[in-house]
Structures are given as C-alpha cells and as structure tokens.
Design an enzyme around this catalytic site. Sequence first.
Site, short mmCIF file in Angstrom:
data_model
loop_
_atom_site.label_atom_id
_atom_site.label_comp_id
_atom_site.label_asym_id
_atom_site.label_seq_id
_atom_site.Cartn_x
_atom_site.Cartn_y
_atom_site.Cartn_z
N GLU A 93 0.82 -1.21 0.00
CA GLU A 93 0.00 0.00 0.00
C GLU A 93 0.85 1.26 0.00
O GLU A 93 0.37 2.35 0.24
CB GLU A 93 -0.97 0.00 1.18
N ASP A 329 -14.23 7.94 16.24
CA ASP A 329 -12.95 7.56 15.64
C ASP A 329 -12.68 8.33 14.35
O ASP A 329 -12.27 7.77 13.35
CB ASP A 329 -12.86 6.04 15.39
N TRP A 417 -5.95 7.07 4.47
CA TRP A 417 -4.55 7.39 4.16
C TRP A 417 -4.27 7.45 2.67
O TRP A 417 -3.17 7.83 2.26
CB TRP A 417 -3.61 6.38 4.82
N CYS A 624 -6.69 -10.02 9.86
CA CYS A 624 -5.89 -10.53 8.74
C CYS A 624 -6.62 -11.63 7.96
O CYS A 624 -6.54 -11.69 6.74
CB CYS A 624 -4.57 -11.08 9.26
N MET A 665 3.07 -14.34 10.43
CA MET A 665 2.05 -14.86 11.34
C MET A 665 2.62 -14.85 12.76
O MET A 665 3.55 -15.60 13.06
CB MET A 665 1.66 -16.28 10.92
CA CA Z 1 -8.26 5.96 14.84
#
Ligand code: CA
Length: 701
Positions: A93, A329, A417, A624, A665
């Site tokens: 990313e 948030d 982002w 995940c 992992m």
């Molecule tokens: Ca946050």
Amino acid sequence: MRLKAVLDAFVGGVGAMLLLAVGYLVEAPQSAAAATSIHVDPLSQPIGAAENWPAHNADADETAFSRLDQISTTTVGRLGLAWSMDLPEISLEGTPLAVDGVLYFTGGQATVYAVEGVSGKLLWKYDPQSWKFYPQKIGFALGANRGVAYGDGRVYVGLRDGRLVALDPKSGSVLWSTETVGANTPEVISGAPRFFKHKVIMGSSGAETGIRCAVSAFDAATGKLVWRFYTTPGTPEQTRGDPTMEMAAATWDNEYWKKGTGGVVWDGITLDAGLNRIYIGTSNSATSGSEIRSPRGGDTLFTASVVALDADTGKYVWHYQETPRDIWDFDSAMQMTLANLVIDGTKREVLMHAPKNGFFYVLDRVTGKLISAEKFGKVTWADHIDLKTGRPVETPNARYESGDLLMWPTPLGAHSWQSQAFSPRTGLLYLPYMQLGMHMKRAEDPGQIGYNGMSIRPYAPDPLDGKGALIAWDPVRQKAAWKVQLDTLWNGGAMATAGDLVFEGAGDGNFSAYDARTGGTLWRFYAGMGINGAPMTYSVGDRQYVAVLAGYGGGAPAWGETVDAGWSYKGQRRLLTFALDGKAVLPPSRPRFTPVKALDDPSLKLDPADVAAGEKLYMRCVLCHGVELHGVGGPAPDLRESQIALHPNSLWSVVHEGALIQNGMPPFANITRDQVNQIYAYIRFGARKLAAKQQAEAAKH
Ligand code: CA
C-alpha cells in the site's frame, strides 16, 4: 486491547466495532486553464516533483503532483507496460520514491526494495526481520507500510516494531537504527517518515492502546533524538510548567493519563519551508467515551486535530481541532496539502485537509484559522462547520444519546490514508472518497478503551454505500468540479501531473488515467489485482515513467464483505511501471472472484460448544484472516482452504509455536491447546458450511 492497536496501523481505526460487537474489546476550478492564474500562486518554489519523486507525496507541500508532461492528455493513449515485478509480499500500500533513476519502496512488513527505474532490476533488498527483533510486536500492524523517506544521501524507513532505520541507498546496509517508541509499548509504525532540514520526522500507530502519543524528529546523520512533541498531556508532573500541555490538560478530566490519551500521528506530516514549520494530523483518543474523558465538556486536545510545530524545536505554534470531543474515531491523521490560493481576491497561504469526518477544510496556515469547510461526501454527524467559531454544529443524536444512530461516514472514514493530489494547473484537489454508513450504539461501559459505538457490520441502505469515488474538489469554491464513481470502496491514492492527467488505481484492479479538467477516462490498464497504493512518476534520460504498487489488502479484511472486491490472499502483489510505447506483457495472476476451495473432512465430528467458543477466539484473527472466515484478499489466507488448518497439530504449531513467524504470522504464546482446538473446530465448521453451499450451487447447474 492489543488487537485494537492493529487497527489504526492498517486503515486508521476500522474494524473495532467488530471486536466490540463480540465483547472482545476490553481491554476547479474555474473551468480549466483560467484557473491557474486566478487560484494558484505559482511563485516561490516550483510545485511538485520533476525527474525524481523524492518524497512520499512528491514534495514538501504534499501535492502528489509532478511537473513531468511527456505523458499527457494527448499522448496517454500510447502508454503501455514498460516492466513489472512480482513481489512476495502480504500487502502493498506504499508509494515508491524515485531518486536518480532508482526506485525505493516498501512491502507490508517494511521490507525495503531498491530497483532500477528503467528496467525493474533488483539492486538490493533490506529485510528488517521484525519477527526476530520484536516477535511480540509483529501481531500489530500486519501488512501495512506506506514507504520510505530520502535525504542527505540516505533512505529512511519506519518499521512495524517501532524502529527507525537509515539505509545506504547504494547497498541497503544499515547506517543507523533507533527506537522511536520503545520496545515495550504497543505502538507500531505504518506511515512513511518525512525528511526535512537534516532531520527525519516520525510518528506512530496505536492510539487505542492506552498510550500517550508523540511525533519525534531525529538527526538524519546519527538517528539521535532532536525533539519530541507529545500530542496529548501527560501526568500533572509532566505537564506542569509547559504552557501548551497545561492548555491541553485543562480540556481533560478524570485522571485521564491513567487510561491513555491517544492522538497518534500515524500518517500525515507536512513540511513548510517558508514558515519553517511542521504540520501534523492526530488521531482519536484512546478512551472513546467523551463523557468519561471530559465530562465538563473539554475538547481533549490535541486529538483529531491539525497542529503546527516549529521545525527546529518541535514547539507548539497553533492547532485547529476538526472533531472536538470525538466519539466516532474520526482521525485527522490524513495527508495535508499546502498551496497558495487566491480567495476573495486575497492570496492566502493555506493547508487543505480532508479527514475521516467528511469535511474538506481550508485553513490559513499562517494563523491556523479556518477559512472554509464543506462536506465532500455523505455526512450526517454534523450539519455544518460554524465559520465564526471553527466548530462543527452537530446534528441531533449525533452522539447517539438515544442509544442508536445510523450515521455517515463510519470509522473507516470518508477519506483515509490514500493520497490526495493537487494540481496547480487546474486548481483542483483530487480526493479518494469512500461512502459508507453504519449503526452506532452506546457501549455498556463508555469508559472502556475502544469505541463507544459498534455494529456487527456496516449498514448500507444507500445504493452508493460500499462504493468509492475519485472527486475533483475545488478548494476555493468548496465544491466538486467532477466525480468519477467507482464500484469498490477501498481504492488507491491519486497522483496529478503537468500532462493534465490524474492517475488512480481502484479496488477492482483497474489503473486509470483521467483528464484532470473533466474527469474523462483517457486510459485504463487491468493490473490483475486490486490496487490500494498511490501511483508516482519519474523520468530517466528523456523517458517518463509511471509506477504503482498493486495488490489488494491492507486493512480490508476488517470490513468483511463490504470491501470484498473478489481478490484472494493468493493473488500476487506486484510493481507496475508504464511508459509511452511500453510493450511488456503482464504475467498471469489469480483471476478475480476465484472461488475459495473449501476443504472438508466429512468424517470429522464437530462439537457445537467448541465451534461457538472458537468463533469468539477467532475475533483475534479477523483483521488478517477476515470476518466470519471470509478472507477478502488481506494479508493472510482464507483459512477455509488452508491445509494447515486441516489438522489441530499443525494449527497449534503455527498459532502457538510460531512456525510461520517469518511469513508474518505472529505466535500467540498465551493461547492454550484447548483454545487452538476450539479455533480449529470453528474453522472446520466454516469450511464445511462453505463446501455444502458450493456443492448445492454446483448441483443447480
Ligand atoms: Ca483511529
């Protein structure tokens, strides 16, 4: 509580509602050309990048704009693949940098690659081996790293384990390594560092882990700490005598420092050479219940804010809080872009910001005062921003006082982002937008660390929910000039060029070039995998290249079906590089919507009590492996087709003993044999359910 730490690092806080749900979380322009002279002051310094792409978003102003124009609206039809490079990564990313013909970029575990820009030849690779140095930390921030910084002849990378490392750009050898947050804190790093005036600026991720957060500047030559600014107040002893922290502390109550204050700087850091400042964007607080943090109504500074700091000392200059007393948030940690705009006939030095909360802010960056703010998408928590006070006017029940609220946007954000880009030629800012609504509910314990609200899954009654868009935003008029609707919610970042093109990859695997003035699609390339990273461009000799990291994932699994774009963990990840008349051929990749091959052993008897217990334990795995075992191309496999999960012994060796720690992992040392057996039962139950469904569907045909 540990899990929550992962969230910001991934996607800025998504998914916690899932954890809470099961009780886990205790712990334009002016049309076209005329715009140039009217809106944007082209003086002072050249805007954007040229042959090099030396910074995360092109330049110090964070424009994600390039002055290169060989690839343009008239030539883009000839754009073709120059070369590609398949990568053994769990997620991509980031945005590559280009310096003197070499690309530097990171994979999901902060592995750094140096690659020849004209050929794709690997020059070196640096593996930070976080699993070896800090095995306890690799469970945080799986698969999220957004790139490196470059300056004074060094490459800098922030690691998942919290180290900041300087590398020799010629060899990849380590020049220095320093701890930014300490080995024993739950903080991690997912963002790209920034280089400014012989210093490296770095924040961290993990607001919800009950910590006090900071942004720090390190000497680029030695790694030594130069200054540190805490974004929230500490204990009374730490705060006393510091006017900035005393001001902030007056907005908190209830021995706040015992629960942690949050306010991480997990992505946006912008440098202002003219004013010698650094702007940071901060996240939400650790404690989500505002009535616990500040029952007297204080704003809990400096959470969900933009803060200006002196670049030499890290001293506070001003702040603007975008979401006072946040309980949703709504991080303000997103990229901030600087420009000089002419507004009402006056040239203004501005900072442009589109945080999670869905308002587009234009701030006077000299003073920190709000110039204008408008909704750039579907936003219901506030009616508008009062320009006199600079504060949002919240809608009735916005804090879900009645106990339940359907609201837009979600903790995923109307923008996260994914890079925004600003073209001084069009005066437009190109913004990756996400539309999604969800139910928020009051938690039984509003003081807990985590969300005050929750929902099993996002509620999407609007036909455009679960879909993203590329919006061309006119920051002077505060309205969209054009918009490209996308099918997928979770897409890539944007890049703008002097060729009057805007490039963006999408979650559906298409990499597109749009006309920067009209939004018309001029070129499209199918990458064979979903794209979350942002493109960049550079030139070597007389040839311009455009590159993008492709490979779906990052924080996607936390949002389950909402972000399922049909990709698999098994799909490769790759770097794609394009140039005019490029003729390279893309290697094959796993097709979109390839069915999961559910493995079932019909002879196995499952105890429903084990399955139910395993389902609860599995909540530690969702970030995940995906919600309800539904892998959506994230950084880990769909366990219903995993050979390892076919046997309790092999599952034990991976989950408890850490057999796959080098693959990313993490070992869960505290998990018991019985608990692993319960998780095993849940996986087997889910695989059997899917196998039965697939058989029934096959029988129909
Ligand atoms: Ca946050």
